[in-house]
Design a protein around this motif. Structure first.
Motif, short mmCIF file in Angstrom:
data_model
loop_
_atom_site.label_atom_id
_atom_site.label_comp_id
_atom_site.label_asym_id
_atom_site.label_seq_id
_atom_site.Cartn_x
_atom_site.Cartn_y
_atom_site.Cartn_z
N THR A 176 0.84 -1.21 0.00
CA THR A 176 0.00 0.00 0.00
C THR A 176 0.87 1.25 0.00
OG1 THR A 176 -1.76 -1.17 1.16
CG2 THR A 176 -1.82 1.24 1.24
N LYS A 177 1.88 1.25 0.85
CA LYS A 177 2.78 2.41 0.90
C LYS A 177 3.54 2.57 -0.41
CE LYS A 177 3.53 2.48 5.89
NZ LYS A 177 4.51 2.39 6.97
N ARG A 228 2.58 1.62 -3.39
CA ARG A 228 1.63 2.09 -4.41
C ARG A 228 1.36 3.59 -4.25
NH1 ARG A 228 -1.94 -1.43 -3.42
NH2 ARG A 228 -1.09 -3.02 -4.76
N ASP A 229 1.23 4.04 -3.01
CA ASP A 229 1.01 5.48 -2.75
C ASP A 229 2.19 6.30 -3.24
OD1 ASP A 229 -1.48 5.08 -1.64
OD2 ASP A 229 -0.78 5.20 0.45
N ASN A 264 2.16 6.42 -7.08
CA ASN A 264 1.11 7.27 -7.65
C ASN A 264 1.24 8.74 -7.30
OD1 ASN A 264 -0.18 5.16 -8.99
ND2 ASN A 264 -1.34 4.61 -7.17
N LYS A 265 1.78 9.05 -6.12
CA LYS A 265 1.82 10.44 -5.67
C LYS A 265 3.15 11.14 -5.94
CE LYS A 265 -1.59 9.77 -2.03
NZ LYS A 265 -1.84 9.73 -0.58
N GLN A 266 4.22 10.39 -6.15
CA GLN A 266 5.53 11.01 -6.33
C GLN A 266 6.17 10.64 -7.65
OE1 GLN A 266 8.07 10.34 -2.94
NE2 GLN A 266 6.46 10.81 -1.50
#
Length: 63
Positions: A17-18, A20-21, A24-26
């Protein structure tokens, strides 16, 4: 797989999860910005040199 843990003691699901975040965000937004600047010819000389050096290395590895 949810209950599996890697050396850090954090559940694999939580690590995924981390990851993937972060992707997608960086990573992806920075890549999109880079590609846009590349298309517009706005890359710095340093980045252009690095791209050319990488291209040369990749061409020689294929031989």
């Amino acid at each position: 797989m949810n209950s599996q843990k890697i050396i850090t003691g954090i559940n694999v699901t939580e690590q995924m999860t981390k990851a993937r975040d972060i992707l997608n965000k960086q990573v992806l937004p920075k890549e999109a910005l880079f590609q846009d600047r590349k298309r517009k010819g706005q890359l710095s000389k340093e980045l252009l040199n690095a791209l050319n050096a990488n291209a040369l290395l990749n061409n020689h590895r294929g031989m």
